[in-house]
Design a protein around this motif. Structure first.
Motif, mmCIF file in Angstrom:
data_model
loop_
_atom_site.group_PDB
_atom_site.id
_atom_site.type_symbol
_atom_site.label_atom_id
_atom_site.label_comp_id
_atom_site.label_asym_id
_atom_site.label_seq_id
_atom_site.Cartn_x
_atom_site.Cartn_y
_atom_site.Cartn_z
ATOM 1 N N GLU A 1 0.638 -4.448 9.589
ATOM 2 C CA GLU A 1 1.587 -4.595 10.699
ATOM 3 C C GLU A 1 3.039 -4.555 10.229
ATOM 4 O O GLU A 1 3.898 -5.281 10.726
ATOM 5 C CB GLU A 1 1.298 -5.858 11.507
ATOM 6 N N ASP B 1 -1.407 -19.905 16.495
ATOM 7 C CA ASP B 1 -2.383 -18.918 16.035
ATOM 8 C C ASP B 1 -3.795 -19.437 16.317
ATOM 9 O O ASP B 1 -4.338 -20.244 15.561
ATOM 10 C CB ASP B 1 -2.216 -18.660 14.536
ATOM 11 N N SER C 1 -4.014 -3.404 11.568
ATOM 12 C CA SER C 1 -3.465 -4.146 12.703
ATOM 13 C C SER C 1 -4.504 -5.104 13.268
ATOM 14 O O SER C 1 -5.711 -4.851 13.175
ATOM 15 C CB SER C 1 -3.013 -3.183 13.812
ATOM 16 N N SER D 1 -2.866 -8.996 18.221
ATOM 17 C CA SER D 1 -1.529 -9.254 17.699
ATOM 18 C C SER D 1 -0.440 -9.041 18.748
ATOM 19 O O SER D 1 -0.477 -8.075 19.519
ATOM 20 C CB SER D 1 -1.251 -8.349 16.501
ATOM 21 N N ASP E 1 -4.453 -12.202 15.041
ATOM 22 C CA ASP E 1 -3.096 -12.043 15.563
ATOM 23 C C ASP E 1 -2.244 -11.404 14.466
ATOM 24 O O ASP E 1 -2.785 -10.802 13.527
ATOM 25 C CB ASP E 1 -2.554 -13.405 16.019
ATOM 26 N N HIS E 2 -0.925 -11.568 14.543
ATOM 27 C CA HIS E 2 -0.036 -10.921 13.577
ATOM 28 C C HIS E 2 -0.306 -11.391 12.150
ATOM 29 O O HIS E 2 -0.213 -10.600 11.209
ATOM 30 C CB HIS E 2 1.420 -11.194 13.968
ATOM 31 N N LEU F 1 -2.749 -11.660 10.275
ATOM 32 C CA LEU F 1 -4.154 -11.298 10.107
ATOM 33 C C LEU F 1 -4.684 -11.621 8.720
ATOM 34 O O LEU F 1 -5.895 -11.801 8.538
ATOM 35 C CB LEU F 1 -4.388 -9.831 10.463
#
Length: 296
Positions: free
Chosen positions: A125, A171, A239, A243, A275-276, A278
């Motif tokens: 990402e 998260d 990704s 996210s 999510d972001h 990861l």
């Protein structure tokens, strides 16, 4: 957990902390953390790697155990540090890089600026931030000048348990044991402010508050795209399905595709229930993708 060791380098006038895992005679892998993160948060991925690696993971200037400058930071400074770190640990060797978010952005830009120095690259990402337009410049400069007059401060938490709860709240895919580990590395004892803006001493994020300051310079997507077109090595984008970064790109139709098209040799992989962050949420899957990519 695989134990890490610390090294400190004086590069570009700044003392940088480098976290190392594995054997020095194993293949070298650079792991680059993201904004408001630290090198130690790669621990979960490192523990999930199946083969032996010589891992080099810096704390960027102003993060973790690297020197804090107590003044505004500029993105290009991190690129200068990355070049110096790679020269120190890889010399003439074509390198393997895996970077998350800001670390992924730095990795892809380095691969375009020094295409002969990168063998393969993984970007978790790290696709760049939202594009800007020239008419945003006046407000950006005003905001930057205002922040110079009133420097940013970190939010204070009463203890590391409260910090861990904050990580879990933001998260939903993070486990409690991993949140506890991160609270010992992503947080430190220091001075900041509470929710009412009052000065307090307690547990704060382990990064220089000046990293929260706005840059006076607008992100120019066209410049990044020109650099990405120079990337010669194979690139893997990873990704998280859930996210917020993916949702952000979805709000700008065509942006994701335009950036992807800049790379001559790029593949995408997706991880569910992530999510972001990861590499915190699904480190086993991240580790497997990294090793498969560099084994190819």
């Amino acid at each position: 957990m695989l134990p890490s060791r610390s090294e400190f380098l004086d590069l570009n006038g700044v003392r940088l902390h480098i976290r190392r895992w594995g054997r020095a005679d194993a293949p070298t892998l650079f792991l680059l953390h993201g904004w408001m993160d630290v090198s130690a948060s790669w621990q979960f991925v490192v523990d999930a790697l199946a083969r032996e690696w010589n891992i080099v993971a810096p704390d960027w200037r102003g993060f973790g155990q690297s020197q804090w400058l107590n003044r505004p930071y500029f993105f290009a400074e991190h690129m200068g540090d990355l070049v110096a770190i790679i020269e120190r640990y890889a010399q003439d060797e074509a390198v393997r890089i895996a970077g998350h978010s800001m670390g992924g952005i730095l990795g892809t830009l380095y691969a375009g600026i020094r295409p002969q120095r990168v063998q393969r690259l993984v970007s978790l990402e790290g696709m760049g931030i939202a594009p800007t337009t020239a008419d945003m410049a006046p407000a950006r400069y005003r905001q930057w000048l205002d922040e110079l007059a009133q420097p940013p401060r970190m939010h204070v938490y009463p203890d590391r348990q409260a910090f861990a709860r904050r990580l879990l709240k933001s998260d939903p895919y993070l486990s409690e044991d991993r949140a506890e580990f991160l609270s010992r590395h992503l947080a430190r004892i220091g001075d900041g402010t509470n929710r009412q803006g009052e000065a307090r001493h307690g547990v704060i994020w382990n990064g220089d508050p000046w990293h929260k300051a706005t840059s006076p310079y607008l992100f120019r997507l066209e410049e990044s795209m020109a650099i990405w077109r120079e990337v010669a090595c194979p690139v893997l984008w990873i990704s998280g399905r859930q996210s917020w970064i993916v949702r952000d790109f979805a709000a700008r139709p065509g942006d994701w595709e335009a950036r992807r098209a800049c790379f001559a040799n790029l593949q995408e992989s997706w991880i569910d229930n992530a999510d972001h962050m990861l590499h915190h949420d699904q480190p086993e899957q991240v580790a497997a993708l990294i090793e498969d990519w560099f084994r190819t």
